[in-house]
Write an enzyme that holds these catalytic residues in place. Structure first.
Site, PDB file in Angstrom:
ATOM      1  N   GLY A 122      57.655  39.500  28.010  1.00 43.93           N
ATOM      2  CA  GLY A 122      58.086  40.790  28.564  1.00 43.93           C
ATOM      3  C   GLY A 122      57.023  41.486  29.388  1.00 43.93           C
ATOM      4  O   GLY A 122      55.999  40.914  29.761  1.00 43.93           O
ATOM      5  N   GLY A 132      50.363  60.545  38.659  1.00 41.97           N
ATOM      6  CA  GLY A 132      50.707  60.472  37.238  1.00 41.97           C
ATOM      7  C   GLY A 132      49.460  60.300  36.403  1.00 41.97           C
ATOM      8  O   GLY A 132      48.791  59.266  36.478  1.00 41.97           O
ATOM      9  N   GLY A 188      49.148  59.929  33.164  1.00 41.30           N
ATOM     10  CA  GLY A 188      49.542  59.495  31.818  1.00 41.30           C
ATOM     11  C   GLY A 188      48.775  58.250  31.417  1.00 41.30           C
ATOM     12  O   GLY A 188      47.675  57.985  31.917  1.00 41.30           O
ATOM     13  N   GLU A 223      48.269  64.928  38.779  1.00 42.23           N
ATOM     14  CA  GLU A 223      49.144  65.108  37.613  1.00 42.23           C
ATOM     15  C   GLU A 223      49.946  66.395  37.780  1.00 42.23           C
ATOM     16  O   GLU A 223      49.400  67.445  38.096  1.00 42.23           O
ATOM     17  CB  GLU A 223      48.289  65.146  36.330  1.00 42.23           C
ATOM     18  CG  GLU A 223      48.990  65.653  35.092  1.00 42.23           C
ATOM     19  CD  GLU A 223      50.258  64.896  34.704  1.00 42.23           C
ATOM     20  OE1 GLU A 223      50.230  63.656  34.674  1.00 42.23           O
ATOM     21  OE2 GLU A 223      51.280  65.566  34.448  1.00 42.23           O
ATOM     22  N   HIS A 241      27.000  50.457   6.525  1.00 41.57           N
ATOM     23  CA  HIS A 241      26.061  51.128   7.426  1.00 41.57           C
ATOM     24  C   HIS A 241      25.251  50.083   8.184  1.00 41.57           C
ATOM     25  O   HIS A 241      24.871  49.077   7.582  1.00 41.57           O
ATOM     26  CB  HIS A 241      25.115  52.010   6.600  1.00 41.57           C
ATOM     27  CG  HIS A 241      24.100  52.741   7.434  1.00 41.57           C
ATOM     28  ND1 HIS A 241      24.441  53.785   8.250  1.00 41.57           N
ATOM     29  CD2 HIS A 241      22.765  52.559   7.567  1.00 41.57           C
ATOM     30  CE1 HIS A 241      23.349  54.234   8.861  1.00 41.57           C
ATOM     31  NE2 HIS A 241      22.316  53.501   8.464  1.00 41.57           N
TER      32      HIS A 241
END
Ligand code: NAD
Length: 467
Positions: A46, A181, A183, A204, A439
């Protein structure tokens, strides 16, 4: 069905081979179902794999690498002139995609998921047409995803006005890139090209970048973007293009830009119009998203829907989880999409990762306490020369249950997993604060942020609050 048409029968048919669909198909097969997976392209994965998450992360990695080499002097490393071979970069990126797509094909074969290439259209609640073929099914799962929006004034043309898909395949670095945009896509790809040497302007429409995200998060990323030379124009809109010139309006003033190309990244729309859903009882809302319940069932008992086509957030991992739920419900298992924690990550510099409620959402429902631990107080962040950002924990003031976690900083995309598990398991502040964190690591900042909510962080002076 017209006489003479061949009908193939299956228990489960999945429409769409993205991270929702292929996961649903494999899980249904794992649970013993006969499965057909229909995908219109000749490869699986996809948008996410071919034109989204994976190619963008490859380019983000390369741009970070390039940028780090150019900054290497800070840590005493001398470098010569570095440059980018964009053809090689593209072929490396394509190699990753091809490998992953081939692997998905193999996984489907190994799990005995049958594949059919073509566009599916519902005839009724038990049949689908794919090209000349009719498939009859007991259950169908719709996983058709979404497509990128266009702006009527600046429609994608593949040459000058580009979609994210086009930009990810660019064979050269544009001298000047105008991004419309601010985003997810605009910021991730704007940053990539700024790091690789483009002059970038982000336009934006809303009053801040990443509308909906809290201003303290956005401020960290915007500051970095501006340090890289990116020009950010908020409350701004673009007009039509005239002879390669684009007019941007901001607060009543106009300025014109003549970029090398324009990336238009203004959200996405669900792919639900072409499915023949009118031949079924499946219902959609006014925005075209398929309406489902928490078992991913639509109003048609034999048809399920998952992922982007069912609404926001449009995230691959949400689609995958929903795919598993749909397959398991079909197989008779008591599954539901009832997850408390669905993380979201933006791969900016630094990265943003959030899970659970934002501070604003939490304050609308609870009496809230928050704690913030800045990465500039983290020894590990200092040794990585990556001190921007913070971990913020939002907790119920009375019970101390963790309601939300926000991380903006290096490796936020990986660090958020601990917070996801904490929220999913219903953890309290003490669970994070009293867990030993190795740590020196960035993950200690989650422990310190949990302590900070209680005023007891060690590496952050908070006054004499005491345990
Ligand atoms: P988005 O919704 O994140 O951002 C679109 C932006 O465009 C918004 O800020 C909006 O206010 C702005 N906008 C809308 N019209 C405009 C106009 N005319 N002029 C200027 N600005 C305008 O959408 P996106 O960045 O296009 O991404 C699409 C989808 O892809 C998102 O829904 C996201 O879920 C997904 N995505 C996810 C990731 C990730 O998970 N890291 C990365 C990329 C994309």
């Amino acid at each position: 069905m017209v006489m003479g048409e061949l009908a193939e029968k299956t228990q489960v048919v999945v429409i769409g081979g993205g991270p929702g669909g292929y996961v649903a198909a494999i899980r249904a097969a794992q649970l013993g179902k006969d499965v057909i997976l229909i995908e219109k392209e000749n490869k699986l994965g996809g948008m996410c794999l071919h034109h989204g998450c994976i190619p963008s992360k490859a380019l983000i990695h390369a741009s970070n690498f390039f940028y780090s080499i150019r900054q290497a002097g800070i840590v005493g490393i001398k470098t010569g002139k570095v440059s980018i071979d964009t053809k090689k970069l593209q072929s490396w990126k394509e190699g990753i995609i091809t490998h992953l797509a081939d692997n998905l094909s193999k996984l489907c074969t190994l799990n005995k998921v049958e594949r059919l290439q073509g566009e599916a259209e519902f005839g009724d609640s038990h049949t689908l047409r794919v090209g000349g073929e009719v498939v009859s099914f007991e259950y169908a799962i719709i996983a058709t995803g979404s497509r990128l929006n266009e702006l009527p004034a600046l429609p994608h043309d593949g040459k000058f006005i580009l979609s994210a898909k086009d930009v990810l395949a660019l064979q050269s670095i544009p001298k000047e890139l105008l991004v419309v945009g601010g985003g997810y896509i605009g910021l991730e790809l704007g940053t990539v090209f700024a790091k690789m040497g483009s002059k970038v302007v982000v336009v934006e429409l809303q009053e801040q970048l990443l509308p909906g995200y809290e201003p303290d998060i956005v401020a960290v990323v915007q500051e970095q973007m501006e340090k890289m030379g990116i020009i950010v124009l908020t409350n701004a809109s673009v007009g039509k293009m005239v002879k390669g010139k684009i007019i941007v309006k901001q607060n009543g003033k106009t300025q014109s830009f003549t970029p090398s190309c324009v990336l238009v990244a203004v959200g996405s729309t669900p792919n639900t119009k072409i499915l023949g859903l009118e031949n079924t009882k499946v219902k959609m809302d006014e925005k075209g998203y398929i309406i489902v319940n928490e078992k991913m069932q639509t109003d048609e008992p034999t048809i399920f829907a998952i992922g982007d086509c069912t609404g926001a957030p449009m995230l691959a991992h949400k689609a995958s989880r929903q795919g598993k739920v749909a397959a398991e419900v079909i197989a008779g298992l008591p599954s539901a999409f009832d997850n408390l924690a669905c993380p979201a990550v933006i791969f900016t510099d630094p990265e943003i990762a959030t899970v659970g409620l934002s501070e604003k959402e939490a304050r609308q429902q609870y009496d809230v306490r928050t704690g913030k631990f800045p990465f500039k107080n983290s020894a590990r962040a200092m040794t990585l020369n990556e001190e921007d950002g913070f971990v913020k924990i939002i907790a119920d003031a009375k019970t101390e249950q963790i309601l939300g976690v926000t991380i903006v900083g290096i490796n936020a995309s990986e660090l958020i997993s601990e917070a996801c598990l904490a929220i999913e398991m219903g953890a309290f502040l003490e669970d994070l604060a009293d867990t030993i964190h190795q740590h020196p690591t960035l993950s200690e900042s989650l422990m310190e942020a949990a302590e900070a909510v209680r005023g007891t962080a060690i590496h952050l002076f908070q006054g004499k609050n005491g345990p």
